[in-house]
Design a protein around this motif. Structure first.
Motif, PDB file in Angstrom:
ATOM      1  N   MET A  24      29.045  31.283  25.452  1.00 53.47           N
ATOM      2  CA  MET A  24      28.393  31.261  26.737  1.00 53.47           C
ATOM      3  C   MET A  24      29.018  32.336  27.613  1.00 53.47           C
ATOM      4  O   MET A  24      30.183  32.652  27.499  1.00 53.47           O
ATOM      5  N   SER A  25      28.224  32.874  28.511  1.00 54.07           N
ATOM      6  CA  SER A  25      28.664  33.934  29.404  1.00 54.07           C
ATOM      7  C   SER A  25      29.018  33.373  30.774  1.00 54.07           C
ATOM      8  O   SER A  25      28.547  32.313  31.158  1.00 54.07           O
ATOM      9  N   MET A  26      29.834  34.144  31.502  1.00 53.75           N
ATOM     10  CA  MET A  26      30.265  33.740  32.841  1.00 53.75           C
ATOM     11  C   MET A  26      30.084  34.899  33.816  1.00 53.75           C
ATOM     12  O   MET A  26      30.037  36.063  33.418  1.00 53.75           O
ATOM     13  N   LEU A  27      30.028  34.542  35.082  1.00 52.69           N
ATOM     14  CA  LEU A  27      29.963  35.493  36.182  1.00 52.69           C
ATOM     15  C   LEU A  27      30.900  34.971  37.264  1.00 52.69           C
ATOM     16  O   LEU A  27      30.921  33.775  37.545  1.00 52.69           O
ATOM     17  N   MET A  28      31.641  35.876  37.890  1.00 55.61           N
ATOM     18  CA  MET A  28      32.486  35.489  39.009  1.00 55.61           C
ATOM     19  C   MET A  28      31.854  36.023  40.289  1.00 55.61           C
ATOM     20  O   MET A  28      31.495  37.197  40.359  1.00 55.61           O
ATOM     21  N   LEU A  29      31.697  35.154  41.279  1.00 58.39           N
ATOM     22  CA  LEU A  29      31.197  35.533  42.594  1.00 58.39           C
ATOM     23  C   LEU A  29      32.385  35.576  43.544  1.00 58.39           C
ATOM     24  O   LEU A  29      33.184  34.634  43.575  1.00 58.39           O
ATOM     25  N   VAL A  30      32.514  36.652  44.317  1.00 52.10           N
ATOM     26  CA  VAL A  30      33.626  36.805  45.249  1.00 52.10           C
ATOM     27  C   VAL A  30      33.063  37.194  46.611  1.00 52.10           C
ATOM     28  O   VAL A  30      32.135  38.003  46.700  1.00 52.10           O
ATOM     29  N   ARG A  31      33.636  36.638  47.661  1.00 53.33           N
ATOM     30  CA  ARG A  31      33.138  36.835  49.022  1.00 53.33           C
ATOM     31  C   ARG A  31      33.229  38.289  49.492  1.00 53.33           C
ATOM     32  O   ARG A  31      32.300  38.822  50.081  1.00 53.33           O
ATOM     33  N   SER A  32      34.378  38.957  49.256  1.00 51.40           N
ATOM     34  CA  SER A  32      34.563  40.315  49.779  1.00 51.40           C
ATOM     35  C   SER A  32      35.561  41.083  48.924  1.00 51.40           C
ATOM     36  O   SER A  32      36.317  40.489  48.147  1.00 51.40           O
ATOM     37  N   LEU A  33      35.591  42.394  49.132  1.00 49.76           N
ATOM     38  CA  LEU A  33      36.585  43.215  48.437  1.00 49.76           C
ATOM     39  C   LEU A  33      38.000  42.795  48.820  1.00 49.76           C
ATOM     40  O   LEU A  33      38.908  42.853  47.999  1.00 49.76           O
ATOM     41  N   GLU A  34      38.179  42.362  50.064  1.00 47.23           N
ATOM     42  CA  GLU A  34      39.497  41.925  50.528  1.00 47.23           C
ATOM     43  C   GLU A  34      39.975  40.680  49.777  1.00 47.23           C
ATOM     44  O   GLU A  34      41.169  40.446  49.646  1.00 47.23           O
ATOM     45  N   ASP A  35      39.033  39.867  49.302  1.00 43.84           N
ATOM     46  CA  ASP A  35      39.368  38.642  48.571  1.00 43.84           C
ATOM     47  C   ASP A  35      39.521  38.863  47.067  1.00 43.84           C
ATOM     48  O   ASP A  35      39.928  37.952  46.347  1.00 43.84           O
ATOM     49  N   LEU A  36      39.190  40.050  46.594  1.00 47.71           N
ATOM     50  CA  LEU A  36      39.118  40.293  45.149  1.00 47.71           C
ATOM     51  C   LEU A  36      40.456  40.097  44.433  1.00 47.71           C
ATOM     52  O   LEU A  36      40.529  39.379  43.437  1.00 47.71           O
ATOM     53  N   ALA A  37      41.508  40.716  44.905  1.00 50.28           N
ATOM     54  CA  ALA A  37      42.801  40.626  44.208  1.00 50.28           C
ATOM     55  C   ALA A  37      43.284  39.183  44.103  1.00 50.28           C
ATOM     56  O   ALA A  37      43.638  38.714  43.009  1.00 50.28           O
ATOM     57  N   CYS A  38      43.285  38.469  45.214  1.00 48.42           N
ATOM     58  CA  CYS A  38      43.742  37.081  45.217  1.00 48.42           C
ATOM     59  C   CYS A  38      42.832  36.207  44.345  1.00 48.42           C
ATOM     60  O   CYS A  38      43.313  35.350  43.600  1.00 48.42           O
ATOM     61  N   SER A  39      41.538  36.433  44.424  1.00 45.74           N
ATOM     62  CA  SER A  39      40.578  35.653  43.628  1.00 45.74           C
ATOM     63  C   SER A  39      40.804  35.854  42.137  1.00 45.74           C
ATOM     64  O   SER A  39      40.724  34.898  41.357  1.00 45.74           O
ATOM     65  N   CYS A  40      41.096  37.083  41.736  1.00 43.30           N
ATOM     66  CA  CYS A  40      41.319  37.356  40.317  1.00 43.30           C
ATOM     67  C   CYS A  40      42.631  36.735  39.827  1.00 43.30           C
ATOM     68  O   CYS A  40      42.713  36.263  38.696  1.00 43.30           O
ATOM     69  N   ILE A  41      43.644  36.713  40.684  1.00 46.64           N
ATOM     70  CA  ILE A  41      44.898  36.034  40.334  1.00 46.64           C
ATOM     71  C   ILE A  41      44.624  34.539  40.120  1.00 46.64           C
ATOM     72  O   ILE A  41      45.077  33.941  39.137  1.00 46.64           O
ATOM     73  N   GLU A  42      43.862  33.945  41.039  1.00 51.70           N
ATOM     74  CA  GLU A  42      43.525  32.521  40.912  1.00 51.70           C
ATOM     75  C   GLU A  42      42.660  32.257  39.682  1.00 51.70           C
ATOM     76  O   GLU A  42      42.841  31.245  39.000  1.00 51.70           O
ATOM     77  N   LEU A  43      41.746  33.155  39.370  1.00 49.86           N
ATOM     78  CA  LEU A  43      40.926  32.992  38.165  1.00 49.86           C
ATOM     79  C   LEU A  43      41.807  33.074  36.918  1.00 49.86           C
ATOM     80  O   LEU A  43      41.649  32.268  35.990  1.00 49.86           O
ATOM     81  N   ASN A  44      42.742  34.018  36.886  1.00 53.74           N
ATOM     82  CA  ASN A  44      43.649  34.114  35.741  1.00 53.74           C
ATOM     83  C   ASN A  44      44.496  32.849  35.616  1.00 53.74           C
ATOM     84  O   ASN A  44      44.758  32.372  34.504  1.00 53.74           O
TER      85      ASN A  44
END
Length: 173
Positions: free
Chosen positions: A1-21
């Protein structure tokens, strides 16, 4: 199955990716039998992150509808979505082309009337670079104003790898 990550803003990207990891690491540790799903990309758009749609539709007949089966995340900051094509569809996995076309159609509009949203394609770390380059050229030809540089997903752990880190790791090979 495939996944997609939705993120609010570029400013949230780094923190969001850390949390996803962290989420992927937790799943691998406590549910090692879980099949590793493919992350197709990261869509950066405030409205879509706050209100994930149940399905993504594209008006052109050549595109398939994509249903969001399940989500998890930090509400309105980031959301991980599991994707599937409708029952009875026998055309394989969700493609980045179908997904990006549908995301653009569902995105909020910028002041100039153009759809908002930026897309970071994510490719498996073991995918041949030529394969990723071919797909990137195809996506750029169609959606250049929405694309950012691709990222990678470690095929063994599921963890996201920023392109700078990936390029440095590849230099040592």
């Amino acid at each position: 199955m495939s996944m997609l990550m939705l993120v609010r803003s570029l400013e949230d990207l780094a923190c969001s990716c850390i949390e996803l990891n962290d989420f992927f690491s937790f799943r691998r540790k406590y549910y090692p039998e879980t099949v590793l799903e493919t992350l197709l990309g990261i869509w950066i758009d405030p409205r879509t992150a706050a209100e994930p749609p149940g399905a993504l539709l594209h008006n052109q007949a050549a595109y398939r509808p994509v249903r969001i089966r399940e989500t998890v995340g930090l509400q309105a900051i980031w959301t991980l979505c599991w994707l599937e094509t409708p029952a009875g569809e026998d055309r394989g996995e969700v493609s980045r082309r179908d997904l990006l076309g549908a995301l653009i159609e569902s995105a909020s509009l910028w002041q100039d009337g153009m759809p908002s949203g930026r897309f970071i394609p994510v490719f498996p770390s073991e995918a041949p670079s030529s394969e990723a380059q071919i797909e990137m050229r195809s996506l750029l030809a169609r959606y250049s104003q929405h694309l950012m540089s691709p990222w990678f997903q470690d095929s063994a752990t599921g963890l996201l790898i920023h392109p700078d880190v990936y390029d440095t790791a590849q230099e040592g090979i």
